[in-house]
Design a protein around this motif. Structure first.
Motif, short mmCIF file in Angstrom:
data_model
loop_
_atom_site.label_atom_id
_atom_site.label_comp_id
_atom_site.label_asym_id
_atom_site.label_seq_id
_atom_site.Cartn_x
_atom_site.Cartn_y
_atom_site.Cartn_z
N GLN A 19 -19.18 7.01 -7.95
CA GLN A 19 -19.93 6.17 -6.86
C GLN A 19 -19.09 5.82 -5.79
O GLN A 19 -19.61 5.94 -4.56
N TYR A 20 -17.86 5.47 -5.86
CA TYR A 20 -16.89 4.90 -4.85
C TYR A 20 -15.85 5.95 -4.46
O TYR A 20 -14.43 5.45 -4.57
N TRP A 21 -16.29 7.27 -4.02
CA TRP A 21 -15.25 8.21 -3.81
C TRP A 21 -14.22 7.94 -2.81
O TRP A 21 -13.25 8.37 -2.83
N TRP A 22 -14.61 7.22 -1.63
CA TRP A 22 -14.03 6.78 -0.59
C TRP A 22 -12.68 5.95 -0.93
O TRP A 22 -11.82 5.70 0.11
N THR A 23 -12.61 5.21 -2.09
CA THR A 23 -11.50 4.44 -2.44
C THR A 23 -10.28 5.32 -2.88
O THR A 23 -9.10 4.88 -2.88
N TRP A 24 -10.59 6.61 -2.99
CA TRP A 24 -9.24 7.47 -3.53
C TRP A 24 -9.12 8.95 -2.68
O TRP A 24 -8.10 9.23 -2.59
N LEU A 25 -10.54 9.48 -2.41
CA LEU A 25 -10.72 10.87 -1.98
C LEU A 25 -9.82 10.92 -0.55
O LEU A 25 -9.12 12.06 -0.56
N PRO B 277 0.87 -1.18 0.17
CA PRO B 277 0.01 -0.02 -0.06
C PRO B 277 0.91 1.15 -0.16
O PRO B 277 1.89 1.15 0.53
N SER B 278 0.37 2.31 -0.58
CA SER B 278 0.97 3.63 -0.56
C SER B 278 -0.04 4.67 -1.10
O SER B 278 -1.18 4.26 -1.42
N LEU B 279 -0.01 5.85 -0.78
CA LEU B 279 -0.77 6.91 -0.93
C LEU B 279 -0.94 6.92 -2.57
O LEU B 279 -2.14 7.26 -3.02
N GLY B 280 0.03 6.90 -3.37
CA GLY B 280 -0.10 6.64 -4.63
C GLY B 280 -1.01 5.51 -5.47
O GLY B 280 -1.80 5.81 -6.34
N THR B 281 -0.90 4.42 -4.89
CA THR B 281 -1.78 3.29 -5.04
C THR B 281 -3.24 3.68 -4.83
O THR B 281 -4.17 3.02 -5.61
N LEU B 282 -3.50 4.11 -3.63
CA LEU B 282 -4.79 4.32 -3.53
C LEU B 282 -5.48 5.42 -4.26
O LEU B 282 -6.75 5.48 -4.58
N ILE B 283 -4.62 6.41 -4.51
CA ILE B 283 -5.20 7.49 -5.49
C ILE B 283 -5.55 7.04 -6.80
O ILE B 283 -6.27 7.73 -7.53
N ALA B 284 -4.74 5.84 -7.00
CA ALA B 284 -4.75 5.32 -8.50
C ALA B 284 -6.11 4.65 -8.80
O ALA B 284 -6.53 4.47 -9.88
#
Length: 316
Positions: A276-282, A259-266
């Motif tokens: 719809q699923y904004w919580w996966t990256w926001l 995990p990293s912040l970059g992979t989450l924003i990806a």
């Protein structure tokens, strides 16, 4: 006669003690006291300092209690679970993995890489700039040609190629790869300041007295440009968080299962996640914005502390 002498000596001792205390109070405050005074005078900067230090301590400690391989296991039963459901504080991604735990571990990885990159690149860049600026002449010419060659290389593309070639790498390997390319800015900044410092009288006096070159560089010139070094290092730290995040977003940073912040924003690459699923990256995007702004604000306060004409704080 003796009594008068004793009395006079006692008065002199008292006067000396008082004068010593007054001298201590009027003495030039240390750099740490000046910086702390600036933070106390600037409440937003103090809040930014609290946020950065508090968050770094939180993620470093909290990540110790998280089983990373476990949270990265796929669980389709929790497909894009919304925040607050099924025990997911910030929801889950398309693989059913908890966003909150990924955010903590990812922040630790991204910040850890940024700290390592900042330390390594700053140390190398500072030493390179000091030596190049002090010796000048042919040594400076040769070192600057190396600098020019490194600047001509497309850093992002070179890192992508190296990461593609290396099959098995981790956060340490990635930090070392980044460090090969991200010392140039610090080097050029320190060199320009060292060139001007080398022309000053205290350096000429040290040379005349027979002081060694490296002693002059690291014990006389470097302390005199310490404020510049502190400011540059602070701002580089904010920039280096974005370096790892950007490459991980492109898929050339940490491995997929790390995990990293970059992979989450990806996760925002999927249009459904944006709408719809904004919580996966926001949350990761907001975290990076807050961290970088806070660190930049801290850097501005440190820069202001280094310039006596811009200081807001008062020293007691």
């Amino acid at each position: 006669m003796e009594e008068n002498l004793n009395k006079h000596s006692k008065i002199s001792a008292a006067d000396l003690s008082r004068l010593s205390k007054e001298a201590d109070q009027e003495a030039t405050p240390s750099s740490a006291k000046i910086i702390w005074g600036e933070f106390k005078a600037d409440k937003p900067a103090f809040i930014a300092l609290f946020i950065v230090v508090g968050f770094i301590l939180f993620v470093m400690i909290a990540s110790l209690f998280i089983n990373t391989p476990k949270i990265m296991e796929t669980n389709i039963m929790n497909y894009n679970a919304a925040p607050g459901t099924s025990g997911f504080a910030l929801g889950a991604d398309s693989a059913g993995r908890p966003i909150f735990q990924q955010l903590i571990v990812g922040a630790r990885n991204s910040i850890g890489i940024a700290i390592g990159l900042t330390i390594i690149s700053s140390i190398f860049g500072i030493c390179w700039g000091l030596i190049s600026g002090y010796f000048n002449g042919y040594i400076d010419w040769g070192m600057q040609r190396v600098y020019d060659f490194m600047m001509m290389l497309p850093m992002t593309m070179m890192i992508i190629v190296i990461v593609t070639i290396i099959k098995n790498y981790n956060a340490v390997t990635l930090t070392l790869i980044f460090s090969v390319f991200y010392w140039e800015g610090t080097s050029r900044l320190i060199r320009s300041r060292t060139l001007s410092e080398s022309e000053k009288d205290y350096v000429a006096a040290s040379k005349t007295s027979g002081t060694g070159s490296f002693k002059i560089i690291f014990k006389e010139i470097m302390p005199n440009i310490s404020s510049l070094i502190i400011v540059d290092t602070t701002l580089s730290f904010a920039e280096n968080i974005g370096v790892e995040t950007g490459l991980s977003y492109l898929g050339f940073g940490l491995p997929i299962q790390t995990p990293s912040l970059g992979t989450l924003i990806a996760n925002a690459n999927d249009p459904n996640n944006i709408t719809q699923y904004w919580w996966t990256w926001l949350p990761a995007a907001l975290l990076i914005i807050v961290l970088c702004l806070s660190i930049s604000y801290i850097g501005q306060v440190i820069r202001r502390a280094a310039d006596s004409s811009q200081r807001q704080g008062t020293e007691d």
